[in-house]
Design a protein around this motif. Structure first.
Motif, PDB file in Angstrom:
ATOM      1  N   VAL A  19       4.871  11.436 -18.989  1.00  0.00           N
ATOM      2  CA  VAL A  19       3.920  10.446 -19.484  1.00  0.00           C
ATOM      3  C   VAL A  19       3.214  10.957 -20.731  1.00  0.00           C
ATOM      4  O   VAL A  19       2.644  12.049 -20.740  1.00  0.00           O
ATOM      5  CB  VAL A  19       2.875  10.133 -18.398  1.00  0.00           C
ATOM      6  N   CYS A  20       3.311  10.168 -21.748  1.00  0.00           N
ATOM      7  CA  CYS A  20       2.652  10.531 -22.997  1.00  0.00           C
ATOM      8  C   CYS A  20       1.162  10.263 -22.872  1.00  0.00           C
ATOM      9  O   CYS A  20       0.752   9.233 -22.361  1.00  0.00           O
ATOM     10  CB  CYS A  20       3.255   9.715 -24.145  1.00  0.00           C
ATOM     11  N   ARG A  21       0.375  11.208 -23.348  1.00  0.00           N
ATOM     12  CA  ARG A  21      -1.069  11.037 -23.212  1.00  0.00           C
ATOM     13  C   ARG A  21      -1.653  10.218 -24.350  1.00  0.00           C
ATOM     14  O   ARG A  21      -2.848  10.014 -24.427  1.00  0.00           O
ATOM     15  CB  ARG A  21      -1.760  12.404 -23.194  1.00  0.00           C
ATOM     16  N   ARG A  22      -0.815   9.787 -25.234  1.00  0.00           N
ATOM     17  CA  ARG A  22      -1.325   8.987 -26.331  1.00  0.00           C
ATOM     18  C   ARG A  22      -1.044   7.511 -26.127  1.00  0.00           C
ATOM     19  O   ARG A  22      -1.919   6.676 -26.249  1.00  0.00           O
ATOM     20  CB  ARG A  22      -0.671   9.447 -27.634  1.00  0.00           C
ATOM     21  N   CYS A  23       0.217   7.204 -25.796  1.00  0.00           N
ATOM     22  CA  CYS A  23       0.553   5.794 -25.631  1.00  0.00           C
ATOM     23  C   CYS A  23       0.637   5.409 -24.156  1.00  0.00           C
ATOM     24  O   CYS A  23       0.547   4.250 -23.817  1.00  0.00           O
ATOM     25  CB  CYS A  23       1.883   5.484 -26.326  1.00  0.00           C
ATOM     26  N   GLY A  24       0.783   6.421 -23.292  1.00  0.00           N
ATOM     27  CA  GLY A  24       0.790   6.118 -21.865  1.00  0.00           C
ATOM     28  C   GLY A  24       2.183   5.854 -21.335  1.00  0.00           C
ATOM     29  O   GLY A  24       2.373   5.729 -20.134  1.00  0.00           O
ATOM     30  N   HIS A  25       3.158   5.778 -22.219  1.00  0.00           N
ATOM     31  CA  HIS A  25       4.524   5.531 -21.775  1.00  0.00           C
ATOM     32  C   HIS A  25       5.173   6.831 -21.310  1.00  0.00           C
ATOM     33  O   HIS A  25       4.797   7.907 -21.754  1.00  0.00           O
ATOM     34  CB  HIS A  25       5.350   4.935 -22.917  1.00  0.00           C
ATOM     35  N   ARG A  26       6.137   6.692 -20.438  1.00  0.00           N
ATOM     36  CA  ARG A  26       6.852   7.887 -20.005  1.00  0.00           C
ATOM     37  C   ARG A  26       7.996   8.157 -20.973  1.00  0.00           C
ATOM     38  O   ARG A  26       9.168   8.073 -20.631  1.00  0.00           O
ATOM     39  CB  ARG A  26       7.403   7.675 -18.582  1.00  0.00           C
ATOM     40  N   PHE A  28       7.592  10.827 -23.389  1.00  0.00           N
ATOM     41  CA  PHE A  28       7.389  12.127 -24.028  1.00  0.00           C
ATOM     42  C   PHE A  28       8.510  13.068 -23.628  1.00  0.00           C
ATOM     43  O   PHE A  28       8.612  13.494 -22.483  1.00  0.00           O
ATOM     44  CB  PHE A  28       6.036  12.693 -23.627  1.00  0.00           C
ATOM     45  N   CYS A  35       7.102  12.409 -28.282  1.00  0.00           N
ATOM     46  CA  CYS A  35       7.228  11.113 -27.626  1.00  0.00           C
ATOM     47  C   CYS A  35       8.146  10.226 -28.445  1.00  0.00           C
ATOM     48  O   CYS A  35       7.984  10.098 -29.656  1.00  0.00           O
ATOM     49  CB  CYS A  35       5.854  10.458 -27.486  1.00  0.00           C
TER      50      CYS A  35
END
Ligand SMILES: [Zn+2]
Length: 54
Positions: A19-26, A28, A35
Motif C-alpha cells: 500500500v502506497c502511503r501517498r495515494c493509498g493504492h496497493r 507500491f 509506486c
C-alpha cells in the motif's frame, strides 16, 4: 517425481506491491521502491503536464 501439489499455488507468495502511503493504492513496488500508480517517491505526482509544458 513429486507426488501431490508441493509447489502449487505458491506463485503469488511474495508480495510485490504494498500500500502506497501517498495515494493509498496497493501499487507500491517493493523491488523498484516506487509506486506505479502515483510515482511515489517521485516528487512529481503525475503532473498533468507530462512534458507538455515545454
Ligand atoms: Zn502511490
Amino acid at each position: 517425481m513429486v507426488k501431490g501439489t508441493t509447489s502449487f499455488g505458491k506463485h503469488s507468495r511474495h508480495k510485490v506491491h504494498i500500500v502506497c502511503r501517498r495515494c493509498g493504492h496497493r501499487s507500491f513496488n517493493v523491488k523498484k521502491k516506487r509506486c506505479s500508480y502515483c510515482g511515489f517517491p517521485d516528487p512529481r505526482w503525475r503532473k498533468y503536464s507530462w512534458g507538455k509544458h515545454r
